[in-house]
Motif scaffolding. Structure first.
Motif, PDB file in Angstrom:
ATOM      1  N   ALA A 219      52.032  25.576  29.459  1.00 18.13           N
ATOM      2  CA  ALA A 219      51.973  26.771  30.302  1.00 18.13           C
ATOM      3  C   ALA A 219      51.238  27.900  29.583  1.00 18.13           C
ATOM      4  N   ARG A 220      51.444  27.999  28.277  1.00 20.93           N
ATOM      5  CA  ARG A 220      50.724  29.015  27.486  1.00 20.93           C
ATOM      6  C   ARG A 220      49.220  28.782  27.551  1.00 20.93           C
ATOM      7  N   LEU A 221      48.818  27.536  27.506  1.00 21.58           N
ATOM      8  CA  LEU A 221      47.394  27.229  27.624  1.00 21.58           C
ATOM      9  C   LEU A 221      46.853  27.702  28.972  1.00 21.58           C
ATOM     10  N   TRP A 222      47.572  27.412  30.051  1.00 20.57           N
ATOM     11  CA  TRP A 222      47.135  27.888  31.366  1.00 20.57           C
ATOM     12  C   TRP A 222      47.047  29.413  31.387  1.00 20.57           C
ATOM     13  N   ASN A 223      48.012  30.084  30.788  1.00 20.24           N
ATOM     14  CA  ASN A 223      47.982  31.545  30.789  1.00 20.24           C
ATOM     15  C   ASN A 223      46.746  32.075  30.075  1.00 20.24           C
ATOM     16  N   ASP A 224      46.383  31.439  28.970  1.00 14.35           N
ATOM     17  CA  ASP A 224      45.184  31.854  28.242  1.00 14.35           C
ATOM     18  C   ASP A 224      43.921  31.584  29.056  1.00 14.35           C
ATOM     19  N   VAL A 225      43.905  30.482  29.802  1.00 16.96           N
ATOM     20  CA  VAL A 225      42.791  30.207  30.713  1.00 16.96           C
ATOM     21  C   VAL A 225      42.683  31.325  31.745  1.00 16.96           C
ATOM     22  N   PHE A 226      43.819  31.714  32.305  1.00 14.60           N
ATOM     23  CA  PHE A 226      43.815  32.767  33.327  1.00 14.60           C
ATOM     24  C   PHE A 226      43.270  34.087  32.767  1.00 14.60           C
ATOM     25  N   VAL A 227      43.685  34.436  31.558  1.00 20.49           N
ATOM     26  CA  VAL A 227      43.245  35.699  30.955  1.00 20.49           C
ATOM     27  C   VAL A 227      41.735  35.690  30.768  1.00 20.49           C
ATOM     28  N   LEU A 228      41.206  34.624  30.198  1.00 20.73           N
ATOM     29  CA  LEU A 228      39.761  34.546  29.996  1.00 20.73           C
ATOM     30  C   LEU A 228      39.017  34.602  31.329  1.00 20.73           C
ATOM     31  N   ALA A 229      39.485  33.839  32.315  1.00 21.99           N
ATOM     32  CA  ALA A 229      38.798  33.777  33.607  1.00 21.99           C
ATOM     33  C   ALA A 229      38.758  35.148  34.274  1.00 21.99           C
ATOM     34  N   GLN A 230      39.876  35.848  34.255  1.00 21.04           N
ATOM     35  CA  GLN A 230      39.910  37.178  34.879  1.00 21.04           C
ATOM     36  C   GLN A 230      38.995  38.148  34.151  1.00 21.04           C
ATOM     37  N   ASP A 231      38.993  38.092  32.823  1.00 20.61           N
ATOM     38  CA  ASP A 231      38.137  38.986  32.046  1.00 20.61           C
ATOM     39  C   ASP A 231      36.660  38.720  32.327  1.00 20.61           C
ATOM     40  N   ARG A 232      36.285  37.463  32.398  1.00 17.84           N
ATOM     41  CA  ARG A 232      34.872  37.137  32.600  1.00 17.84           C
ATOM     42  C   ARG A 232      34.361  37.574  33.961  1.00 17.84           C
ATOM     43  N   LEU A 233      35.199  37.467  34.976  1.00 16.07           N
ATOM     44  CA  LEU A 233      34.756  37.804  36.328  1.00 16.07           C
ATOM     45  C   LEU A 233      35.119  39.232  36.738  1.00 16.07           C
ATOM     46  N   GLY A 234      35.669  40.002  35.821  1.00 16.95           N
ATOM     47  CA  GLY A 234      35.999  41.379  36.128  1.00 16.95           C
ATOM     48  C   GLY A 234      37.151  41.526  37.105  1.00 16.95           C
ATOM     49  N   VAL A 235      38.088  40.585  37.041  1.00 15.17           N
ATOM     50  CA  VAL A 235      39.272  40.628  37.901  1.00 15.17           C
ATOM     51  C   VAL A 235      40.448  41.129  37.055  1.00 15.17           C
ATOM     52  N   PRO A 236      41.244  42.067  37.568  1.00 11.58           N
ATOM     53  CA  PRO A 236      42.354  42.599  36.768  1.00 11.58           C
ATOM     54  C   PRO A 236      43.325  41.514  36.323  1.00 11.58           C
ATOM     55  N   ARG A 237      43.802  41.627  35.102  1.00 18.58           N
ATOM     56  CA  ARG A 237      44.801  40.675  34.608  1.00 18.58           C
ATOM     57  C   ARG A 237      46.062  40.761  35.464  1.00 18.58           C
ATOM     58  N   GLY A 238      46.638  39.607  35.718  1.00 20.20           N
ATOM     59  CA  GLY A 238      47.800  39.541  36.582  1.00 20.20           C
ATOM     60  C   GLY A 238      47.463  39.272  38.034  1.00 20.20           C
ATOM     61  N   GLU A 256      62.823  28.232  31.653  1.00 22.45           N
ATOM     62  CA  GLU A 256      62.731  29.663  31.341  1.00 22.45           C
ATOM     63  C   GLU A 256      61.521  29.944  30.455  1.00 22.45           C
ATOM     64  N   GLU A 257      61.265  29.068  29.501  1.00 24.41           N
ATOM     65  CA  GLU A 257      60.125  29.264  28.609  1.00 24.41           C
ATOM     66  C   GLU A 257      58.803  29.192  29.369  1.00 24.41           C
ATOM     67  N   ILE A 258      58.728  28.299  30.352  1.00 25.99           N
ATOM     68  CA  ILE A 258      57.513  28.180  31.156  1.00 25.99           C
ATOM     69  C   ILE A 258      57.290  29.456  31.971  1.00 25.99           C
ATOM     70  N   LEU A 259      58.344  29.968  32.598  1.00 22.20           N
ATOM     71  CA  LEU A 259      58.216  31.232  33.314  1.00 22.20           C
ATOM     72  C   LEU A 259      57.808  32.359  32.365  1.00 22.20           C
ATOM     73  N   TYR A 260      58.377  32.374  31.169  1.00 25.20           N
ATOM     74  CA  TYR A 260      58.081  33.427  30.198  1.00 25.20           C
ATOM     75  C   TYR A 260      56.598  33.408  29.805  1.00 25.20           C
ATOM     76  N   GLU A 261      56.064  32.235  29.539  1.00 23.52           N
ATOM     77  CA  GLU A 261      54.662  32.143  29.122  1.00 23.52           C
ATOM     78  C   GLU A 261      53.713  32.664  30.202  1.00 23.52           C
ATOM     79  N   LEU A 262      54.074  32.483  31.459  1.00 21.98           N
ATOM     80  CA  LEU A 262      53.213  32.861  32.572  1.00 21.98           C
ATOM     81  C   LEU A 262      53.651  34.160  33.245  1.00 21.98           C
ATOM     82  N   ARG A 263      54.551  34.915  32.642  1.00 19.72           N
ATOM     83  CA  ARG A 263      55.303  35.902  33.399  1.00 19.72           C
ATOM     84  C   ARG A 263      54.443  36.888  34.198  1.00 19.72           C
ATOM     85  N   GLU A 264      53.317  37.390  33.650  1.00 25.02           N
ATOM     86  CA  GLU A 264      52.507  38.312  34.453  1.00 25.02           C
ATOM     87  C   GLU A 264      51.691  37.562  35.509  1.00 25.02           C
ATOM     88  N   HIS A 265      51.611  36.250  35.377  1.00 21.47           N
ATOM     89  CA  HIS A 265      50.885  35.429  36.348  1.00 21.47           C
ATOM     90  C   HIS A 265      51.803  34.502  37.134  1.00 21.47           C
TER      91      HIS A 265
END
Length: 527
Positions: A219-238, A256-265
């Motif tokens: 889940a942490r890996l997916w969250n990092d993918v989301f952060v990079l993708a949003q930054d590259r396309l100029g989309v707000p994080r979250g 709970e840990e999976i929800l925590y890793e993705l919490r803003e997403h």
């Protein structure tokens, strides 16, 4: 039009495929691959190491090293636009007809499936992306070979939530620096690149269902993918929101840990019941009678280990402010047999009533005709409220032993069940190899998850010397081989039409080495 350096597209370029596979989109995919693929491979190696530990006598438990997360005071983000009310969700592949029918169905959410209900035929992968984009633009239409026309309704449509392939699957038609891309990153990347801003312009957003994860690190890996993708396309994080399918045994111990890793997403968790049953078999397949399950159709949501899993999921989600989404009703309504239909619909109603009463905020159906049943049940509990996240289920306390209590599942292992497993497995694989991932068999919508239960159960019974309760026969390779021939004969037509599917089924159901997913060898047989 030339591809970016290091990127090769080996699949044929059909009509309009160049609208999806643009140089800019391919550059974005290449960055995702180069940034994240090494971590993806490391996490797959970690899965294999964990499986070896279980085979050697180990077990699953809540993680001591993440106890602070479970005891911490945190919540996920509030629901995003279009995801506040999820009382009915419909699932299905992204072909044009299904896309239109699902969006028009009256469901609140459509799980646009690039995973278990789809086959990764190259045409499906790219045409599905075109269909999603056209649906968002409201330009999608379809005419059947019989001349029936399908168009999108003028009013409100279901919210689109895309399910990419799992981390274990690759895309052999897109190579970066000579390596296959992750199917997950292809499906996510193309949809996000072309549709994220389209969705935002329409008051929605880029939403995803994440399948097959086995740990919070994935889940942490997916969250990092989301952060990079949003930054590259100029989309707000979250902006991205993701619902995780808790459909592997290890993930049940890390909710709970999976929800925590993705919490803003995070958009919550889903009880992916069919894959969860498959995972329970797979993870402890060599451990004997304590983990043997009866016939597939006997394993219901009231079995002790399934009950513990769903109770914990609702408790976990609502404790953290997240949605809890129930499992799929796979029944396909019959308009020919009213009696069979009525009995099956009553089972669906009972299933959804249990979920709504347990605190789930919504549930899945596989067919538009089931939307009214599911909606009626959840309407009765929710009324005008969009969800019941305030039902925190504080009284629920689930132990590791309860999650692992497979042995107390009621039912028997029978020849009837074995025959069903063999027939369903072969019929499904025959359709899968032809490009169809959601197949109606015996009035059930079978997808890769349900087919996985069938073949893994055959493997488990065979390798644990099971004797069938009704016939008294021991499960052997010879018995499975004979039943395969007999079940194919019952289907009529030319048995040769099932030859490749039969060969593949025997490979994943009786071989000494257990294939982690049947879709892996199946994909290598696909052009």
């Amino acid at each position: 039009m030339s591809n970016p350096a290091g990127v090769e597209v080996t699949g044929p370029m059909r009509e309009r495929f160049d609208e999806v596979l643009t140089p800019e989109a391919l550059s974005f995919l290449a960055e995702l691959h180069r940034t994240f693929d090494a971590r993806r491979r490391e996490l797959l190696d970690r899965r294999a190491a964990r499986q070896a530990e279980l085979a050697a006598g180990g077990t699953l438990d809540f993680l001591e090293e993440t106890k602070n997360v479970r005891e911490g005071d945190w919540r996920v983000a509030d629901p995003a636009p279009g995801l506040e009310d999820r009382r009915v969700e419909i699932t299905g592949p992204t072909d044009a007809k299904m896309t239109i029918n699902a969006l028009n169905s009256g469901a609140k959410v459509w799980l646009a499936d690039h995973e278990d209900a789809n086959t990764p035929l190259w045409e499906n992968v790219i045409q599905g992306q075109l269909n999603l984009r056209d649906a968002i633009d409201r330009t999608l239409s379809f005419t059947s070979p019989e001349g029936k026309s399908y168009t999108l309704n003028e009013g409100e449509l279901a919210t689109i939530v895309v399910r990419p392939r799992g981390w274990h699957l690759t895309e052999k038609h897109i190579l970066v620096d000579g390596e296959r891309m992750s199917g997950s990153l292809v499906d996510f990347g193309l949809y996000f690149f072309h549709c994220a801003k389209r969705q935002l312009e329409r008051g929605s957003g880029p939403y995803f269902y994440l399948p097959k994860m086995e740990s919070h690190l994935e889940a942490r890996l997916w969250n990092d993918v989301f952060v990079l993708a949003q930054d590259r396309l100029g989309v707000p994080r979250g902006t991205i929101r993701a619902t995780v399918l808790v459909e592997t045994y290890p993930a049940a111990f890390e909710m709970e840990e999976i929800l925590y890793e993705l919490r803003e997403h995070s958009a919550g968790l889903n009880a992916g019941r069919w894959d969860y049953i498959f995972s329970a078999i797979k993870k402890f397949r060599t451990r004997g009678k304590d983990f043997l399950l009866p016939d597939r159709n006997s394993v219901t949501m009231t079995a002790p280990f399934m009950r513990a899993y769903t109770e914990l999921l609702v408790r976990t989600c609502h404790k953290r402010g997240a949605h809890a989404i129930g499992g799929m009703a796979a029944f396909i309504p019959s308009r020919r047999d009213a009696e069979v239909n009525a009995a099956a619909l009553e089972k669906v109603r009972a299933d959804k009533t249990r979920e709504a009463g347990d605190g789930f905020d919504g549930s899945w159906v596989a067919h538009p005709d089931l939307v009214p049943v599911c909606r009626e049940v959840f309407d009765g509990v929710l009324g005008d409220r969009p969800n019941q996240r305030d039902k925190t289920r504080d009284e629920v306390s689930v132990t590791a032993a309860q999650l692992l209590d497979v042995k107390d599942t009621p039912g028997e292992m029978t020849e009837v069940g074995l025959r069903n497993a063999v027939s369903v497995g072969i019929q499904y694989l025959a359709a899968w190899l032809r490009g169809s991932g959601a197949v109606a068999i015996f009035n059930m919508m079978e997808d890769a998850a349900t087919a996985e239960i069938s073949r893994s159960q055959v493997w488990q019974w065979l390798h644990n010397d099971v004797t069938l309760a009704d016939s008294g026969e021991k499960v052997t390779r010879e018995l499975v081989d004979r039943i395969a021939d007999e079940e194919i004969a019952k289907l009529g037509g030319d048995p040769a039409a099932y030859a490749e599917a039969r060969s593949l089924f025997m490979e994943v159901a009786v071989a000494d080495d257990f294939a982690e997913f049947l879709t892996l060898p199946a994909y290598e047989r696909m052009p």
